[in-house]
Enzyme design. Structure first.
Site, PDB file in Angstrom:
ATOM      1  N   ASP A   1      -5.850  -3.923  -2.463  1.00  0.00           N
ATOM      2  CA  ASP A   1      -4.856  -3.486  -1.484  1.00  0.00           C
ATOM      3  C   ASP A   1      -4.166  -4.668  -0.789  1.00  0.00           C
ATOM      4  O   ASP A   1      -4.820  -5.569  -0.265  1.00  0.00           O
ATOM      5  CB  ASP A   1      -5.544  -2.607  -0.436  1.00  0.00           C
ATOM      6  CG  ASP A   1      -4.559  -1.860   0.442  1.00  0.00           C
ATOM      7  OD1 ASP A   1      -3.762  -2.520   1.137  1.00  0.00           O
ATOM      8  OD2 ASP A   1      -4.582  -0.618   0.435  1.00  0.00           O
TER       9      ASP A   1
ATOM     10  N   SER B   1       0.827  -1.201   0.000  1.00  0.00           N
ATOM     11  CA  SER B   1       0.000   0.000   0.000  1.00  0.00           C
ATOM     12  C   SER B   1       0.868   1.260   0.000  1.00  0.00           C
ATOM     13  O   SER B   1       1.666   1.449  -0.921  1.00  0.00           O
ATOM     14  CB  SER B   1      -0.961  -0.036   1.189  1.00  0.00           C
ATOM     15  OG  SER B   1      -2.035   0.862   0.992  1.00  0.00           O
TER      16      SER B   1
END
Length: 733
Positions: free
Chosen positions: A213, A67
């Site tokens: 993610d 991320s």
């Protein structure tokens, strides 16, 4: 990839440096791996960590990021220093990075006109007979453009092992939930996949997988680094802490707590894998929010530095001599190959827009140097068409070592059968004058390779409308268009005969138009439209005279010229809006109406004193025998002290100076306090404008920009003790 002589020389220099340096050489190519966790804006602490590593001459041999850790890690892996990363991050406007809406000034004229209508900003897609919505709140268009510019030096490196520092971005397979370490391909897409928060960003394709993610599967990817072969790990965990019970007071905080708890369990499992030679750095970021990027830059970087300084006793064993560190940096820089001139320009297009029409808007040509800013401007104009979920570019070296620039245009799949937009307008002066409209517009674009578009619209309320239009560009560049339309409209109107009020009528008409026009870049258009109109007047109240016929026919030409360079339709901070329209009534098709109506509207937006200013001028002049086209004043910013449209005449002029001061953000929407100064007048048939008739006034108000349109609530004042409280939701057109 073939090594250049420069790369071989750098490698030889590095080997010699390790042989002669007084400090002990590191054990292996992947001796030390930097592992950076996700955490949104808290990830700015990673920059502080890297700052200290550089200052203390602690090189890293590989980077694994999740991320926001993947974002910062990719920048460091691609050759940037910590200071350069910080500079790039501070230069970004984080308030707009997660908003797909780009600078309105690059919108085509047609989309700008729609932006000024009463329609809501958002809409629905139609596909296979069903109403659909985008798969996420954002596509990440702005962020991807910024990342691509920052990572441009490494754009031609397809294998992440060949980056200045070998790199892995961690995503989550949407189908299986497994962690995926991305090791090749388009670096920016890999970073986007790693930070594609479910619901906020759409999933990203990586080979045969669809990724979201990486924090969902492995927020602190220690295991990835160990399986890759790292002997020592510097792990940086910036994930949010769990909240206390008294902080869990709403559904959002409770949902966030649940997600954080699940992520922390996996992160603890990753921490447990760390050995005695590894170093764990946990910056004390307290309550710094994952969406607070301003705070992340202002506090997160320094807190990351502080945590790394505190861990220096454990990190000292990883320090190398100045010579070793210089050699490491030299070898790192040698992996970057200069990007040559463009050899080919290609297009990967999954939308319904014709390939040639897209390429006609692109300015990059073979033989030119790669100019990121120029390419980004091309993408902005292309994205401004509103036809694509995302547009971006890649730069690759093919098997012949040619530099290939590829524009990529992704379709808005949920809108394959058209779009549906709703509109709402509510105005009230709390003294009996108001206006209410509810409507919908269906649009079907790209009917043919030239970009034909069909619009169908219906409105009900004080003004009823049914409207159909075909907009047909005549060239692939879409610079010339043919625009026929058919319209019915009905509304209550107080009409004038010879400058005197004759009574309130129900005025309705049928109108056929067929326009021909030209578009001038992204700043304006001009058109000429022959029209024929059948007017119908029904008296609703007692009148002073009854000279207005029940039906009339009007025909003529409508000339229209528009310039629009403003960055926002309602609260602009820069640019011009100018519209000049002249309607000439002609004695054709048995038309009774003679004369003309001229309208002019100019508005200049600029900034100053911390706010946004608008200087405006309007005029309306009706000459001849037309009963329609009445000039009106009254209502918000049109002599605000009077009720809506209570002042009527054959002509009107209005000057305004308006100031909007941004007070706060409500969610992502700006809240303003503002005021206006206004001066206007009306004149009747046979009269001319005169300073003696000028009425002065102004207003104070609060305003909120929303997806449904702007909301105003304020108090208007005018000469003679006139005052009116006003409320407006939506944008009249």
């Amino acid at each position: 990839m073939r090594k250049t002589a420069r790369q071989l020389a750098a490698t030889l220099a590095l080997s010699l440096a390790y042989l002669v340096a007084p400090a002990p050489a590191r054990a292996a190519d992947f001796d030390t791996c930097l592992v950076l966790s996700g955490g949104g804006a808290r990830g700015m602490a990673h920059i502080g960590v890297i700052k200290v590593l550089e200052r203390e001459r602690i090189p890293v041999d590989c980077i694994v990021g999740t991320s926001m850790g993947a974002v910062v890690g990719s920048l460091y892996a691609s050759g940037l220093t910590a200071t350069e990363i910080e500079t790039q991050m501070r230069a970004l406007d984080w308030n707009t990075m997660f908003v797909d809406r780009i600078d309105r000034s690059v919108f085509p004229a047609r989309r700008k006109a729609e932006d000024r209508s009463f329609l809501a900003k958002g809409g629905f897609g139609l596909r296979d007979g069903k109403v659909g919505v985008p798969p996420s709140l954002f596509e990440g268009q702005r962020l991807a453009v910024a990342l691509r510019a920052a990572l441009l030096p490494s754009a031609t490196i397809p294998r992440f092992d060949d980056l200045p520092i070998p790199y892995r971005a961690v995503g989550t397979d949407l189908e299986t939930g497994d962690a995926v370490a991305m090791d090749s391909g388009d670096l920016v897409n890999a970073v986007r996949a790693s930070m594609a928060v479910p619901g906020a960003f759409s999933p990203v394709s990586y080979g045969e997988r669809s990724l979201i993610d990486g924090g969902v599967a492995m927020n602190l990817p220690v295991e990835i680094a160990q399986k890759w072969g790292a002997r020592r790990i510097i792990a940086v965990d910036i994930a949010a802490k769990l909240k206390s019970r008294d902080q869990l007071l709403d559904p959002f905080s409770i949902t966030d707590q649940m997600i954080t708890a699940l992520m922390q369990k996996e992160s603890q499992r990753q921490r447990d894998r760390l050995g005695p030679r590894d170093v764990l750095i946990v910056p004390e970021l307290a309550d710094l929010g994952s969406a607070d990027f301003t705070g992340g830059m202002d506090k997160g970087v320094a807190l990351g530095e502080a945590a790394t300084v505190a861990a220096l006793p454990q990190l000292q064993a990883m320090r190398v001599s100045e010579a070793d560190y210089a050699a490491w940096r030299t070898a790192r820089a040698a992996k970057l190959r200069p990007i040559g001139t463009i050899d080919r320009v290609e297009l990967a297009n999954t939308s319904g827009v014709d390939d040639e029409a897209i390429l006609a808007r692109m300015s990059a040509k073979p033989g030119e140097a790669v100019d990121a800013k120029k390419i980004e401007q091309d993408l902005g104009r292309l994205y401004g068409l509103g036809e694509f979920s995302r547009v971006y570019y890649t730069i690759e070296s093919d098997d012949c070592d040619d530099t290939v620039l590829t524009y990529v245009a992704r379709s808005r799949r949920w809108e394959e059968d058209g779009t549906l937009k709703l509109g709402l307008l509510m105005q009230d002066d709390f003294e009996g004058q108001g206006e209410y409209q509810l409507g919908a517009r269906y649009g079907r674009r790209e009917l043919n390779r030239f970009g034909g578009e069909l619009l169908l619209e219906a409105r009900i309320g004080d003004r009823n409308r049914a409207f159909a239009e075909l907009h047909q560009p005549l060239t692939l560049q879409r610079t010339v268009f043919f625009r026929p339309s058919l319209e019915w409209r009905g509304e209550n109107e107080t009409l004038l005969d010879g400058g005197n009020t004759t009574g309130e009528y129900r005025y309705s008409f049928w109108q056929a138009r067929t326009g021909l026009g030209a578009v001038f870049g992204d700043w304006g258009e001009a058109s000429i439209a022959p029209f024929a109109r059948r007017n119908h007047f029904d008296l609703r109240r007692d009148s002073v005279s009854t000279t207005i016929p029940r039906t009339t026919t009007s025909a003529g030409l409508d000339l229209n010229f528009v310039v629009d360079t403003q960055d926002d339709a309602e609260f602009p901070s820069k640019g011009w809006y100018v519209q000049a329209r002249h309607t000439r009534y002609l004695p054709i098709l048995d038309a009774e109406t003679r004369g003309f109506t001229s309208r002019f509207n100019a508005n200049l937006a600029f900034t100053g004193l911390g706010g946004r200013w608008q200087l405006g001028l309007r005029s309306h002049d009706r000459r001849g025998s037309a009963f329609e086209d009445v000039a009106t004043l009254g209502g918000p910013f049109r002599l605000s002290g009077y009720g809506i449209d209570t002042l009527r005449g054959n002509g009107a002029a209005l000057g305004t100076l308006q100031f909007n001061y941004p007070l706060a953000q409500v969610m992502e929407y700006p809240l303003f306090v503002g005021g206006s100064l206004e001066a206007g007048q009306l004149w009747g048939r046979g009269q001319e404008p005169s300073l003696e008739r000028t009425i002065f006034g102004g207003s104070v108000y609060t305003a909120l920009d929303t997806p449904l349109g702007p909301i105003y609530f304020g108090l208007g004042l005018a000469e003679g003790g006139e005052e009116a409280v006003f409320f407006r939701l939506g944008q009249p057109d």
